[in-house]
Motif scaffolding. Structure first.
Motif, PDB file in Angstrom:
ATOM      1  N   THR A 140       0.830  -1.205   0.000  1.00 34.85           N
ATOM      2  CA  THR A 140       0.000   0.000   0.000  1.00 34.85           C
ATOM      3  C   THR A 140       0.866   1.256   0.000  1.00 34.85           C
ATOM      4  OG1 THR A 140      -1.710  -1.193   1.235  1.00 34.85           O
ATOM      5  CG2 THR A 140      -1.860   1.214   1.188  1.00 34.85           C
ATOM      6  N   TRP A 171       1.023   4.302  -2.861  1.00 38.05           N
ATOM      7  CA  TRP A 171       0.840   5.730  -2.598  1.00 38.05           C
ATOM      8  C   TRP A 171       2.062   6.535  -3.019  1.00 38.05           C
ATOM      9  CZ3 TRP A 171      -3.542   7.894  -2.421  1.00 38.05           C
ATOM     10  CH2 TRP A 171      -4.637   7.266  -1.845  1.00 38.05           C
ATOM     11  N   LEU A 192      -7.139   1.786  -4.759  1.00 35.94           N
ATOM     12  CA  LEU A 192      -6.695   1.870  -3.369  1.00 35.94           C
ATOM     13  C   LEU A 192      -7.865   2.038  -2.406  1.00 35.94           C
ATOM     14  CD1 LEU A 192      -3.546   4.108  -3.898  1.00 35.94           C
ATOM     15  CD2 LEU A 192      -3.547   1.792  -2.948  1.00 35.94           C
TER      16      LEU A 192
END
Length: 275
Positions: free
Chosen positions: A8, A12, A114
C-alpha cells in the motif's frame, strides 16, 4: 513491515510521483519551460518503479497475477498505460501533452483501486489457465492504446477548432495527430481482437464452449465492432479527422464501460474477478 502495508505504501508513493509528474507537465507545457518536460518524464518513470514493486509483492503474496480483484486490476491497468505513455514520449518527445490526459486517468484508476477492498482472493480452478493470462494482458494493452487514442483525439479536436495556445503549439500539425490517433486505434483493435480470441479459448477450456453470450462477452464484441467500424469508415470511406476523433472518443467510452463499469453492475462470469 507486513507485505500488505509495504504494498500500500509503495502504491501511494507511485501516486505521489505521478501527481508531481502531472503538475510538472502542466507547468512545462503551459508556461513554455520545455526543458522541464524531461524532468516530468523522469518523475513518471520513477513512479513506475514503486508501482511495479507493489504489483510484484501482491503477486507473490496472493499467488496469482493482478487480475482477481478491483484493487489489482485497476492498478495493473494503470501501470501498463503509464508504461505505454512513456514509450510513446520516448519516441515522440513533442507528444508530451498526452500526459495531461493519460496520467490523470491512471491516477484515477489507482485511486479507485486503493479505495477498494484489498482483500486477497484465491484463484478459482476455472481461472488457472495460461490463456487467461493472455486474455488479461492483451486487455490491458488494448485499454492503454485506446487511452492514448482518446488523448490524441481530444487534442486534435482542439486544433481543428482553431484554438491557439502555447500548449497546443507543442503538438505536431493536425494531420500528424490524426494519423497517430488512427495508429493508436489500430494497435488497440489488434490487442482487443487477441483478447477476445484468447478469452474464447480459455472459456472452452473452463466451461466447454467458446462463446456463451455472457454480458461482458457481448459488450466485448460490441466494443470490437465499434472500433472495427471506425477503422472501416476511415480506411474505406475516407471519414474526416473531426468525425474520426469524435467517434474515437465514443468508442473509448464504450471500451471503458466494458472493461471497468459493466463488470460492477451486470452479474456475469467476469464479475467474480472484479469485485
Amino acid at each position: 513491515m507486513k507485505p500488505f502495508l509495504l504494498e500500500t505504501l509503495l502504491h501511494w508513493v507511485a501516486v505521489g510521483f505521478y501527481i508531481l509528474a502531472t503538475i510538472l507537465f502542466v507547468h512545462a507545457l503551459l508556461w513554455n519551460h520545455v526543458h522541464r518536460v524531461r524532468w516530468a518524464r523522469w518523475l513518471t518513470a520513477l513512479g513506475l518503479l514503486p508501482h511495479g514493486a507493489a504489483l510484484v509483492i501482491r503477486w507473490i503474496e496472493v499467488g496469482h497475477g493482478p487480475y482477481m480483484a478491483k484493487y489489482e486490476v485497476l492498478s495493473s491497468n494503470a501501470w501498463i498505460a503509464v508504461l505505454m505513455l512513456l514509450i510513446v514520449l520516448w519516441r515522440r518527445p513533442s507528444w508530451a501533452g498526452l500526459a495531461l490526459v493519460a496520467l490523470p486517468g491512471c491516477i484515477l484508476m489507482m485511486g479507485l483501486g486503493l479505495l477498494a477492498s484489498p482483500e486477497a482472493k484465491d484463484l478459482p480452478p476455472t481461472l488457472r489457465s495460461i490463456w487467461l493470462i493472455f486474455h488479461i494482458f492483451f486487455t490491458k494493452l488494448a485499454v492503454g492504446a485506446f487511452l492514448l487514442a482518446f488523448a490524441a483525439a481530444v487534442i486534435l479536436l482542439r486544433k481543428l477548432k482553431g484554438s491557439t495556445s502555447r500548449f497546443l503549439e507543442r503538438f505536431p500539425a493536425a494531420e500528424v495527430l490524426d494519423a497517430s490517433m488512427i495508429r493508436f486505434v489500430g494497435f488497440g483493435f489488434v490487442f482487443w481482437s487477441t483478447t477476445i480470441i484468447a478469452g474464447a479459448i480459455w472459456a472452452h477450456q473452463s466451461w466447454g464452449r467458446y462463446w456463451g453470450w455472457d454480458p461482458i462477452e457481448t459488450w466485448s464484441l460490441v466494443t470490437w465492432l465499434c472500433f472495427g467500424t471506425l477503422l472501416h469508415l476511415r480506411l474505406f470511406y475516407r471519414l474526416g479527422p473531426r468525425a474520426t476523433a469524435w467517434i474515437a472518443i465514443g468508442c473509448f467510452g464504450v471500451s471503458i464501460l466494458t472493461a471497468f463499469i459493466f463488470p460492477f453492475l451486470i452479474p456475469s462470469l467476469h464479475s467474480a474477478y472484479f469485485q
